[in-house]
Design a protein around this motif. Structure first.
Motif, PDB file in Angstrom:
ATOM      1  N   GLN A  55       0.723  -1.113   0.109  1.00  0.00           N
ATOM      2  CA  GLN A  55      -0.028   0.203  -0.001  1.00  0.00           C
ATOM      3  C   GLN A  55       0.936   1.210   0.031  1.00  0.00           C
ATOM      4  O   GLN A  55       1.864   1.483   0.943  1.00  0.00           O
ATOM      5  CB  GLN A  55      -0.842   0.018   1.249  1.00  0.00           C
ATOM      6  CG  GLN A  55      -1.764   1.140   1.164  1.00  0.00           C
ATOM      7  CD  GLN A  55      -2.676   1.283   2.358  1.00  0.00           C
ATOM      8  OE1 GLN A  55      -2.656   0.342   3.380  1.00  0.00           O
ATOM      9  NE2 GLN A  55      -3.503   2.295   2.524  1.00  0.00           N
ATOM     10  N   VAL A  56       0.636   1.977  -0.975  1.00  0.00           N
ATOM     11  CA  VAL A  56       1.464   3.345  -0.977  1.00  0.00           C
ATOM     12  C   VAL A  56       0.568   4.557  -0.959  1.00  0.00           C
ATOM     13  O   VAL A  56      -0.709   4.361  -1.446  1.00  0.00           O
ATOM     14  CB  VAL A  56       2.386   3.129  -2.357  1.00  0.00           C
ATOM     15  CG1 VAL A  56       3.182   2.221  -2.101  1.00  0.00           C
ATOM     16  CG2 VAL A  56       1.682   3.399  -3.531  1.00  0.00           C
ATOM     17  N   ALA A  57       1.137   5.578  -0.842  1.00  0.00           N
ATOM     18  CA  ALA A  57       0.539   7.104  -0.591  1.00  0.00           C
ATOM     19  C   ALA A  57       1.338   7.775  -1.458  1.00  0.00           C
ATOM     20  O   ALA A  57       2.509   8.147  -1.050  1.00  0.00           O
ATOM     21  CB  ALA A  57       0.183   7.603   0.725  1.00  0.00           C
ATOM     22  N   VAL A  58       0.862   8.573  -2.516  1.00  0.00           N
ATOM     23  CA  VAL A  58       1.621   9.373  -3.199  1.00  0.00           C
ATOM     24  C   VAL A  58       0.976  10.641  -3.710  1.00  0.00           C
ATOM     25  O   VAL A  58      -0.181  10.699  -3.527  1.00  0.00           O
ATOM     26  CB  VAL A  58       2.173   8.807  -4.551  1.00  0.00           C
ATOM     27  CG1 VAL A  58       2.867   7.430  -4.517  1.00  0.00           C
ATOM     28  CG2 VAL A  58       0.856   8.317  -5.384  1.00  0.00           C
ATOM     29  N   ALA A  59       1.574  11.822  -4.344  1.00  0.00           N
ATOM     30  CA  ALA A  59       0.992  12.855  -4.506  1.00  0.00           C
ATOM     31  C   ALA A  59      -0.075  13.119  -5.477  1.00  0.00           C
ATOM     32  O   ALA A  59      -1.422  13.283  -5.520  1.00  0.00           O
ATOM     33  CB  ALA A  59       2.137  13.980  -4.789  1.00  0.00           C
ATOM     34  N   ASP A  60       0.141  12.258  -6.695  1.00  0.00           N
ATOM     35  CA  ASP A  60      -0.703  12.371  -7.715  1.00  0.00           C
ATOM     36  C   ASP A  60      -0.407  11.039  -8.629  1.00  0.00           C
ATOM     37  O   ASP A  60       0.581  10.333  -8.304  1.00  0.00           O
ATOM     38  CB  ASP A  60      -0.717  13.562  -8.570  1.00  0.00           C
ATOM     39  CG  ASP A  60       0.729  13.918  -8.865  1.00  0.00           C
ATOM     40  OD1 ASP A  60       1.620  13.308  -8.995  1.00  0.00           O
ATOM     41  OD2 ASP A  60       0.955  15.402  -9.125  1.00  0.00           O
ATOM     42  N   ALA A  61      -1.026  10.776  -9.632  1.00  0.00           N
ATOM     43  CA  ALA A  61      -0.692   9.764 -10.899  1.00  0.00           C
ATOM     44  C   ALA A  61       0.852   9.929 -11.176  1.00  0.00           C
ATOM     45  O   ALA A  61       1.386   8.947 -11.379  1.00  0.00           O
ATOM     46  CB  ALA A  61      -1.550   9.970 -12.159  1.00  0.00           C
ATOM     47  N   ALA A  62       1.428  11.017 -11.698  1.00  0.00           N
ATOM     48  CA  ALA A  62       2.712  10.863 -11.936  1.00  0.00           C
ATOM     49  C   ALA A  62       3.655  10.638 -11.115  1.00  0.00           C
ATOM     50  O   ALA A  62       4.577  10.113 -11.308  1.00  0.00           O
ATOM     51  CB  ALA A  62       2.834  12.827 -12.421  1.00  0.00           C
ATOM     52  N   ASP A  63       3.391  10.993  -9.718  1.00  0.00           N
ATOM     53  CA  ASP A  63       4.254  10.378  -8.721  1.00  0.00           C
ATOM     54  C   ASP A  63       4.267   8.968  -8.504  1.00  0.00           C
ATOM     55  O   ASP A  63       5.298   8.249  -8.177  1.00  0.00           O
ATOM     56  CB  ASP A  63       3.869  11.211  -7.209  1.00  0.00           C
ATOM     57  CG  ASP A  63       4.852  11.156  -6.249  1.00  0.00           C
ATOM     58  OD1 ASP A  63       6.070  10.960  -6.504  1.00  0.00           O
ATOM     59  OD2 ASP A  63       4.506  11.201  -4.965  1.00  0.00           O
ATOM     60  N   LEU A  64       2.981   8.258  -8.653  1.00  0.00           N
ATOM     61  CA  LEU A  64       2.884   6.887  -8.583  1.00  0.00           C
ATOM     62  C   LEU A  64       3.626   6.270  -9.925  1.00  0.00           C
ATOM     63  O   LEU A  64       4.227   5.299  -9.680  1.00  0.00           O
ATOM     64  CB  LEU A  64       1.147   6.608  -8.535  1.00  0.00           C
ATOM     65  CG  LEU A  64       1.072   5.300  -8.835  1.00  0.00           C
ATOM     66  CD1 LEU A  64       1.368   4.423  -7.525  1.00  0.00           C
ATOM     67  CD2 LEU A  64      -0.531   4.840  -8.954  1.00  0.00           C
ATOM     68  N   GLN A  65       3.497   6.826 -10.913  1.00  0.00           N
ATOM     69  CA  GLN A  65       4.304   6.363 -12.038  1.00  0.00           C
ATOM     70  C   GLN A  65       5.785   6.376 -11.752  1.00  0.00           C
ATOM     71  O   GLN A  65       6.516   5.498 -11.981  1.00  0.00           O
ATOM     72  CB  GLN A  65       3.808   7.238 -13.306  1.00  0.00           C
ATOM     73  CG  GLN A  65       4.673   6.709 -14.549  1.00  0.00           C
ATOM     74  CD  GLN A  65       4.421   7.436 -15.928  1.00  0.00           C
ATOM     75  OE1 GLN A  65       4.046   8.567 -15.657  1.00  0.00           O
ATOM     76  NE2 GLN A  65       4.533   6.705 -16.880  1.00  0.00           N
ATOM     77  N   ARG A  66       6.134   7.523 -11.106  1.00  0.00           N
ATOM     78  CA  ARG A  66       7.692   7.701 -10.787  1.00  0.00           C
ATOM     79  C   ARG A  66       7.994   6.514  -9.789  1.00  0.00           C
ATOM     80  O   ARG A  66       9.006   5.793  -9.811  1.00  0.00           O
ATOM     81  CB  ARG A  66       7.984   9.142 -10.156  1.00  0.00           C
ATOM     82  CG  ARG A  66       9.514   9.131  -9.638  1.00  0.00           C
ATOM     83  CD  ARG A  66       9.429  10.297  -8.565  1.00  0.00           C
ATOM     84  NE  ARG A  66       8.678  10.067  -7.411  1.00  0.00           N
ATOM     85  CZ  ARG A  66       8.859   9.095  -6.432  1.00  0.00           C
ATOM     86  NH1 ARG A  66       9.831   8.255  -6.349  1.00  0.00           N
ATOM     87  NH2 ARG A  66       8.031   8.969  -5.635  1.00  0.00           N
ATOM     88  N   LEU A  67       7.088   6.319  -8.637  1.00  0.00           N
ATOM     89  CA  LEU A  67       7.454   5.445  -7.983  1.00  0.00           C
ATOM     90  C   LEU A  67       7.540   4.027  -8.387  1.00  0.00           C
ATOM     91  O   LEU A  67       8.427   3.277  -8.076  1.00  0.00           O
ATOM     92  CB  LEU A  67       6.418   5.296  -6.706  1.00  0.00           C
ATOM     93  CG  LEU A  67       6.592   4.455  -5.557  1.00  0.00           C
ATOM     94  CD1 LEU A  67       7.871   4.763  -4.704  1.00  0.00           C
ATOM     95  CD2 LEU A  67       5.103   4.333  -4.743  1.00  0.00           C
TER      96      LEU A  67
END
Length: 159
Positions: free
Chosen positions: A113-125
């Protein structure tokens, strides 16, 4: 062999109350369960020593900390060998985006389970921290629309 601990109705009531509000004072707990404050203090100490109470936790709202998008990542590790697992788990646990990590049975080896800023941040992760690792064969992503807390965890009722 069972790791369970014998709990009486007073212990269960204390656990129920503390799970709903870990900041409840011993005096308030004692009044609620009908025992002296010193007895309540002793019972909570015993529950901690026996490992029933693992600790106190502060919950934060990820969105208010700039991490408004949460997702579940199903990760397949190949080869699934012990010497790769330790470093993989250590790295994933060290990521500030990681909220929970589960080792699974079935086609997927891990659920993160992850928490990120936005879709671009999720893609980067996903690209920089997961699929860039040699042992990661596949990552399947599921966005979390909404999450609910469930009731207190108490032992099954005696039959």
């Amino acid at each position: 062999m069972s790791d369970s601990v014998a709990l009486d109705p007073v212990d269960l009531q204390i656990l129920r109350l503390l799970q709903n509000d870990a900041r409840t004072t011993y005096r308030e707990l004692a009044a609620e369960v009908g025992v002296a404050a010193s007895t309540c203090l002793d019972r909570v100490a015993r529950l901690r020593r026996s490992g029933v109470i693992l600790g106190d936790q502060l919950r934060l709202d990820p969105a208010k900390l700039g991490r408004g998008l949460q997702a579940l990542l199903l990760v397949q590790v190949r080869p699934h060998r012990r010497e790769l697992i330790g470093p993989f788990v250590g790295r994933i646990r060290s990521l500030p985006e990681s909220r929970a990590l589960f080792h699974l049975t079935g086609p997927d080896d891990y659920l993160v389970q992850v928490a990120v800023a936005d879709a671009a941040d999720l893609q980067r992760l996903v690209l920089d921290e997961f699929t860039s690792r040699r042992e990661v064969a596949r990552v399947d992503t599921r966005l979390i629309f909404q999450q609910w807390e469930c009731g207190p965890l108490l032992p099954p009722a005696a039959n």
